[in-house]
Design a protein around this motif. Sequence first.
Motif, PDB file in Angstrom:
ATOM      1  N   THR A  59      42.348  17.352  72.636  1.00  0.00           N
ATOM      2  CA  THR A  59      42.686  18.551  71.887  1.00  0.00           C
ATOM      3  C   THR A  59      44.193  18.627  71.650  1.00  0.00           C
ATOM      4  OG1 THR A  59      40.796  19.703  72.894  1.00  0.00           O
ATOM      5  CG2 THR A  59      42.445  21.065  71.798  1.00  0.00           C
ATOM      6  N   LEU A  60      44.982  18.317  72.672  1.00  0.00           N
ATOM      7  CA  LEU A  60      46.437  18.330  72.539  1.00  0.00           C
ATOM      8  C   LEU A  60      46.918  17.285  71.535  1.00  0.00           C
ATOM      9  CD1 LEU A  60      47.574  18.794  76.250  1.00  0.00           C
ATOM     10  CD2 LEU A  60      47.897  20.425  74.371  1.00  0.00           C
ATOM     11  N   MET A  61      46.285  16.119  71.538  1.00  0.00           N
ATOM     12  CA  MET A  61      46.668  15.074  70.585  1.00  0.00           C
ATOM     13  C   MET A  61      46.422  15.544  69.150  1.00  0.00           C
ATOM     14  SD  MET A  61      45.224  11.730  72.627  1.00  0.00           S
ATOM     15  CE  MET A  61      45.389  10.609  71.243  1.00  0.00           C
ATOM     16  N   GLY A  62      45.297  16.240  68.939  1.00  0.00           N
ATOM     17  CA  GLY A  62      45.012  16.778  67.617  1.00  0.00           C
ATOM     18  C   GLY A  62      46.038  17.824  67.202  1.00  0.00           C
ATOM     19  N   MET A  63      46.380  18.703  68.142  1.00  0.00           N
ATOM     20  CA  MET A  63      47.405  19.721  67.869  1.00  0.00           C
ATOM     21  C   MET A  63      48.726  19.071  67.468  1.00  0.00           C
ATOM     22  SD  MET A  63      47.140  22.372  71.021  1.00  0.00           S
ATOM     23  CE  MET A  63      45.567  22.923  71.670  1.00  0.00           C
ATOM     24  N   ASP A  64      49.156  18.107  68.266  1.00  0.00           N
ATOM     25  CA  ASP A  64      50.459  17.487  68.056  1.00  0.00           C
ATOM     26  C   ASP A  64      50.532  16.802  66.695  1.00  0.00           C
ATOM     27  OD1 ASP A  64      53.101  16.665  69.154  1.00  0.00           O
ATOM     28  OD2 ASP A  64      52.258  14.653  68.939  1.00  0.00           O
ATOM     29  N   GLU A  65      49.454  16.119  66.321  1.00  0.00           N
ATOM     30  CA  GLU A  65      49.451  15.420  65.026  1.00  0.00           C
ATOM     31  C   GLU A  65      49.587  16.403  63.866  1.00  0.00           C
ATOM     32  OE1 GLU A  65      46.048  13.068  62.683  1.00  0.00           O
ATOM     33  OE2 GLU A  65      46.953  11.872  64.298  1.00  0.00           O
ATOM     34  N   GLU A  66      48.827  17.479  63.921  1.00  0.00           N
ATOM     35  CA  GLU A  66      48.866  18.462  62.845  1.00  0.00           C
ATOM     36  C   GLU A  66      50.195  19.199  62.807  1.00  0.00           C
ATOM     37  OE1 GLU A  66      47.779  20.745  59.588  1.00  0.00           O
ATOM     38  OE2 GLU A  66      46.833  18.946  60.412  1.00  0.00           O
ATOM     39  N   LEU A  67      50.698  19.588  63.971  1.00  0.00           N
ATOM     40  CA  LEU A  67      51.958  20.329  64.016  1.00  0.00           C
ATOM     41  C   LEU A  67      53.126  19.484  63.510  1.00  0.00           C
ATOM     42  CD1 LEU A  67      51.566  22.206  67.426  1.00  0.00           C
ATOM     43  CD2 LEU A  67      51.475  23.207  65.130  1.00  0.00           C
ATOM     44  N   ARG A  68      53.138  18.211  63.881  1.00  0.00           N
ATOM     45  CA  ARG A  68      54.203  17.317  63.402  1.00  0.00           C
ATOM     46  C   ARG A  68      54.185  17.201  61.880  1.00  0.00           C
ATOM     47  NH1 ARG A  68      56.906  13.782  66.809  1.00  0.00           N
ATOM     48  NH2 ARG A  68      56.371  13.981  69.017  1.00  0.00           N
ATOM     49  N   SER A  69      52.972  17.132  61.332  1.00  0.00           N
ATOM     50  CA  SER A  69      52.858  17.013  59.873  1.00  0.00           C
ATOM     51  C   SER A  69      53.345  18.269  59.155  1.00  0.00           C
ATOM     52  CB  SER A  69      51.396  16.732  59.484  1.00  0.00           C
ATOM     53  OG  SER A  69      50.579  17.880  59.657  1.00  0.00           O
ATOM     54  N   GLN A  70      53.381  19.387  59.882  1.00  0.00           N
ATOM     55  CA  GLN A  70      53.828  20.653  59.307  1.00  0.00           C
ATOM     56  C   GLN A  70      55.241  21.030  59.775  1.00  0.00           C
ATOM     57  OE1 GLN A  70      52.094  22.356  57.097  1.00  0.00           O
ATOM     58  NE2 GLN A  70      50.179  21.207  57.205  1.00  0.00           N
ATOM     59  N   GLN A  71      55.944  20.055  60.386  1.00  0.00           N
ATOM     60  CA  GLN A  71      57.320  20.246  60.873  1.00  0.00           C
ATOM     61  C   GLN A  71      57.423  21.305  61.981  1.00  0.00           C
ATOM     62  OE1 GLN A  71      57.025  19.919  57.150  1.00  0.00           O
ATOM     63  NE2 GLN A  71      57.122  17.804  57.908  1.00  0.00           N
ATOM     64  N   TYR A  72      56.382  21.366  62.810  1.00  0.00           N
ATOM     65  CA  TYR A  72      56.420  22.219  63.997  1.00  0.00           C
ATOM     66  C   TYR A  72      56.444  21.335  65.248  1.00  0.00           C
ATOM     67  CZ  TYR A  72      55.456  26.675  61.628  1.00  0.00           C
ATOM     68  OH  TYR A  72      55.540  27.806  60.863  1.00  0.00           O
ATOM     69  N   GLY A 266      28.349  14.582  72.278  1.00  0.00           N
ATOM     70  CA  GLY A 266      29.703  14.376  71.793  1.00  0.00           C
ATOM     71  C   GLY A 266      30.307  15.649  71.209  1.00  0.00           C
ATOM     72  N   TYR A 267      31.556  15.905  71.572  1.00  0.00           N
ATOM     73  CA  TYR A 267      32.297  17.075  71.086  1.00  0.00           C
ATOM     74  C   TYR A 267      33.507  16.631  70.259  1.00  0.00           C
ATOM     75  CZ  TYR A 267      29.837  20.466  74.041  1.00  0.00           C
ATOM     76  OH  TYR A 267      28.892  21.291  74.602  1.00  0.00           O
ATOM     77  N   SER A 268      33.878  17.447  69.275  1.00  0.00           N
ATOM     78  CA  SER A 268      35.005  17.111  68.386  1.00  0.00           C
ATOM     79  C   SER A 268      36.299  17.725  68.928  1.00  0.00           C
ATOM     80  CB  SER A 268      34.715  17.621  66.971  1.00  0.00           C
ATOM     81  OG  SER A 268      33.526  17.073  66.470  1.00  0.00           O
ATOM     82  N   TYR A 269      36.765  17.219  70.057  1.00  0.00           N
ATOM     83  CA  TYR A 269      37.950  17.801  70.686  1.00  0.00           C
ATOM     84  C   TYR A 269      39.201  17.603  69.841  1.00  0.00           C
ATOM     85  CZ  TYR A 269      35.042  18.119  74.875  1.00  0.00           C
ATOM     86  OH  TYR A 269      34.043  18.420  75.762  1.00  0.00           O
ATOM     87  N   PHE A 270      39.384  16.405  69.299  1.00  0.00           N
ATOM     88  CA  PHE A 270      40.563  16.122  68.478  1.00  0.00           C
ATOM     89  C   PHE A 270      40.587  17.045  67.264  1.00  0.00           C
ATOM     90  CE2 PHE A 270      43.131  13.918  65.328  1.00  0.00           C
ATOM     91  CZ  PHE A 270      44.188  13.426  66.071  1.00  0.00           C
ATOM     92  N   LYS A 271      39.433  17.212  66.627  1.00  0.00           N
ATOM     93  CA  LYS A 271      39.345  18.097  65.461  1.00  0.00           C
ATOM     94  C   LYS A 271      39.652  19.537  65.840  1.00  0.00           C
ATOM     95  CE  LYS A 271      36.326  19.286  61.578  1.00  0.00           C
ATOM     96  NZ  LYS A 271      34.984  19.078  60.954  1.00  0.00           N
ATOM     97  N   ALA A 272      39.199  19.951  67.027  1.00  0.00           N
ATOM     98  CA  ALA A 272      39.520  21.308  67.500  1.00  0.00           C
ATOM     99  C   ALA A 272      41.025  21.484  67.606  1.00  0.00           C
ATOM    100  CB  ALA A 272      38.855  21.563  68.849  1.00  0.00           C
ATOM    101  N   GLY A 273      41.716  20.427  68.024  1.00  0.00           N
ATOM    102  CA  GLY A 273      43.166  20.480  68.138  1.00  0.00           C
ATOM    103  C   GLY A 273      43.848  20.609  66.784  1.00  0.00           C
TER     104      GLY A 273
END
Length: 308
Positions: A59-72, A266-273
Amino acid sequence: MSRYLNGGSVSLQTKKKIEQIIQEQNYIPNTFAQSLKAKKTNMIGAIVPRLDSYATSQTLMGMDEELRSQQYHLLISNTNQEQEREIEAIYDFARQKVSGVILLAAEVTDAHLKAIKEVCIPVILVGQKHTELHSIIHDDFKAGYLIGQHVLAKGHQHIAYLGVTEKDVAVGVKRKGGFQKAVAHKDAHITYYETGFKMKDAMKTASHLLTSSSPSVIVCATDNIALGVMKAAYAQGINMPTQLSITGFGGYDTSEIVHPTLTTVGYSYFKAGTLSAAQVIKLVEETDVNRCITLDVKLIERESVDNR
């Protein structure tokens, strides 16, 4: 009054009047609201219960990827599954002027809600649903139902369900509820047990369970619990899946490399992030978002469940 409370210059006469009003009304200024009037940062805070968890790390990896792409930038606070530390983290992030908070909590209490209201920061809740918060959840009820259907289809009638505290609504209530619906009115004997989330707790509970009863399958509330049950079974010389079948929930990477490989959901943890990060940014930008998003789950059939 606003200038006075924020340290601005006021006349002596005005100062005395304000102090008299404060004393008479027993007024306590909301220091968090005051501090947040300052310019926000491009930081998002994530409050997580533990770091040694596949679900959390994905979940954290998903968050980090999205936030970086948005300059956060992502700030992480690990609370070691302690509610008091979760509350403290909300206030700490407010002091650090984060723009938004993503909260992974097993339980949302009145203290959580009070803190969130006081800090006036957008919050996204991940993994649990609450009527007062924006949430991203997994379909835990469906997950439990899928597992229940599967073990019945494999012919199992003597079933043990190894769950967790019902304070955790998603894992402790929803998964169990879905399983119970699947096995309701079926010709099966089911015994329910409770354990902790840690593998060593599951090992201890399973060791007692396996010496006092002989289920043909143990349905475990998480993959981590299932791994603990496997270790306890090996210690007692029980063959899997011939003598004992085991299932989990989560779809952790380790479930593919153990022997036998673990049947799980199976759960979509990365997508949740990624979704939680995208949603919290929208809230920061005062854009409308869905109150609750539910992510789908899927049964992963492997070797750990034998036919009966």
